[in-house]
Design an enzyme around this catalytic site. Sequence first.
Site, PDB file in Angstrom:
ATOM      1  CG  ASP A   1      -4.375   7.049  -2.181  1.00 43.92           C
ATOM      2  OD1 ASP A   1      -3.551   6.979  -1.242  1.00 43.92           O
ATOM      3  OD2 ASP A   1      -4.055   7.350  -3.350  1.00 43.92           O
TER       4      ASP A   1
ATOM      5  CG  ASN B   1       0.980   0.363   0.832  1.00 42.04           C
ATOM      6  OD1 ASN B   1      -0.216   0.123   1.000  1.00 42.04           O
ATOM      7  ND2 ASN B   1       1.372   1.319  -0.012  1.00 42.04           N
TER       8      ASN B   1
ATOM      9  NE  ARG C   1      -1.269   5.666  -8.642  1.00 39.14           N
ATOM     10  CZ  ARG C   1      -0.750   6.911  -8.665  1.00 39.14           C
ATOM     11  NH1 ARG C   1      -0.589   7.541  -9.814  1.00 39.14           N
ATOM     12  NH2 ARG C   1      -0.374   7.506  -7.547  1.00 39.14           N
TER      13      ARG C   1
HETATM   14  C1  IPE Z   1      -3.098   2.087  -2.661  1.00 37.58           C
HETATM   15  O1  IPE Z   1      -2.655   3.364  -2.342  1.00 37.58           O
HETATM   16  C2  IPE Z   1      -2.948   1.185  -1.472  1.00 37.58           C
HETATM   17  C3  IPE Z   1      -3.875   1.427  -0.386  1.00 37.58           C
HETATM   18  C4  IPE Z   1      -4.839   2.319  -0.365  1.00 37.58           C
HETATM   19  C5  IPE Z   1      -3.714   0.576   0.749  1.00 37.58           C
HETATM   20  P1  IPE Z   1      -1.155   3.810  -2.592  1.00 37.58           P
HETATM   21  O2  IPE Z   1      -1.047   5.205  -2.080  1.00 37.58           O
HETATM   22  O3  IPE Z   1      -0.217   2.817  -2.022  1.00 37.58           O
HETATM   23  O4  IPE Z   1      -1.047   3.745  -4.180  1.00 37.58           O
HETATM   24  P2  IPE Z   1      -0.189   4.593  -5.198  1.00 37.58           P
HETATM   25  O5  IPE Z   1       1.226   4.569  -4.690  1.00 37.58           O
HETATM   26  O6  IPE Z   1      -0.761   5.975  -5.212  1.00 37.58           O
HETATM   27  O7  IPE Z   1      -0.375   3.910  -6.511  1.00 37.58           O
HETATM   28  C1  IPE Z   2      -3.648   5.487   2.019  1.00 44.86           C
HETATM   29  O1  IPE Z   2      -3.146   6.755   2.220  1.00 44.86           O
HETATM   30  C2  IPE Z   2      -3.307   4.537   3.135  1.00 44.86           C
HETATM   31  C3  IPE Z   2      -2.297   3.514   2.819  1.00 44.86           C
HETATM   32  C4  IPE Z   2      -1.770   3.315   1.643  1.00 44.86           C
HETATM   33  C5  IPE Z   2      -1.852   2.662   3.893  1.00 44.86           C
HETATM   34  P1  IPE Z   2      -1.680   7.153   1.779  1.00 44.86           P
HETATM   35  O2  IPE Z   2      -0.762   6.877   2.926  1.00 44.86           O
HETATM   36  O3  IPE Z   2      -1.287   6.482   0.509  1.00 44.86           O
HETATM   37  O4  IPE Z   2      -1.838   8.717   1.576  1.00 44.86           O
HETATM   38  P2  IPE Z   2      -1.176   9.603   0.421  1.00 44.86           P
HETATM   39  O5  IPE Z   2      -1.522   8.958  -0.888  1.00 44.86           O
HETATM   40  O6  IPE Z   2       0.286   9.618   0.680  1.00 44.86           O
HETATM   41  O7  IPE Z   2      -1.819  10.939   0.580  1.00 44.86           O
HETATM   42 MG    MG Z   3      -1.499   7.000  -1.444  1.00 48.62          MG
END
Ligand code: IPE
Ligand code: IPE
Ligand code: MG
Length: 235
Positions: free
Chosen positions: A15, A63, A189
Amino acid sequence: MDPKNIPQHIAIIMDGNGRWAKQKGLPRAAGHKEGVSSLKEVLKACAEVGVKFLTVYAFSTENWGRPKTEVDFLMALFSQTIDRQVKELMESKVRIRFLGRLDDFSPKLKKKMREAMEKTKGNARISLNVMVNYGGRAEIVDAANEIVREKQGEAGRSRDVTEEELSKHLYTKDLPDPDLLIRTASEMRVSNFMLWQIAYAEIYVTPVLWPDFRRGQLIAAIEEYQKRERRFGKL
Ligand code: IPE
Ligand code: IPE
Ligand code: MG
């Protein structure tokens, strides 16, 4: 690091790609691209220290709710990364699996994923499991439905389902449970990741954003893991 206490299976919620890009004044896509470099480096380091299974969360069932431009970019990135990396996976003896509801992807991407899995299935140095269109709840529901379908064909009185049987119907049926769950970018989480399998995983959350998470950060996480006392509910 104690070479005798290396986690057999590490799972990572990768993340913080978007935040990394934002900090640098770049489009979110730049963070996702850099995240691929982190994955390559972490995979290599895992293989070197003797981790046997690396499972990474690349795209959740939630996503899809992101703007279409970002979803399209991620699909293109998955496709391009498979094209570019399969040769290297063969050379470094990595078995790759894509786990999740693959049917929701385009036929072209699904085919690439299936071909990469087929091509690398004999590789035994380390297994890389990429969770895509993955949700822990979806996985448990899919397992339950599979069990129900199998039972419909069985004669006689129905038996109760056991934990073992449910485990054997998850996407991860051939894998041990993760020993160490790493989440980058601070969030406390699990975001629908491996809900069943992380029952007794050691959890490590770091503020480091995924594109900045490299070999040194992986070693730090393993060192922290080695300080933990795993009791599994016993004394
Ligand atoms: C979890 O990250 C999903 C992946 C890393 C693929 P998200 O960025 O989607 O999760 P939330 O929204 O912070 O819970
Ligand atoms: C994780 O990084 C990758 C995916 C969920 C695909 P994020 O895209 O969620 O990055 P943040 O949380 O917005 O920084
Ligand atoms: Mg994220």
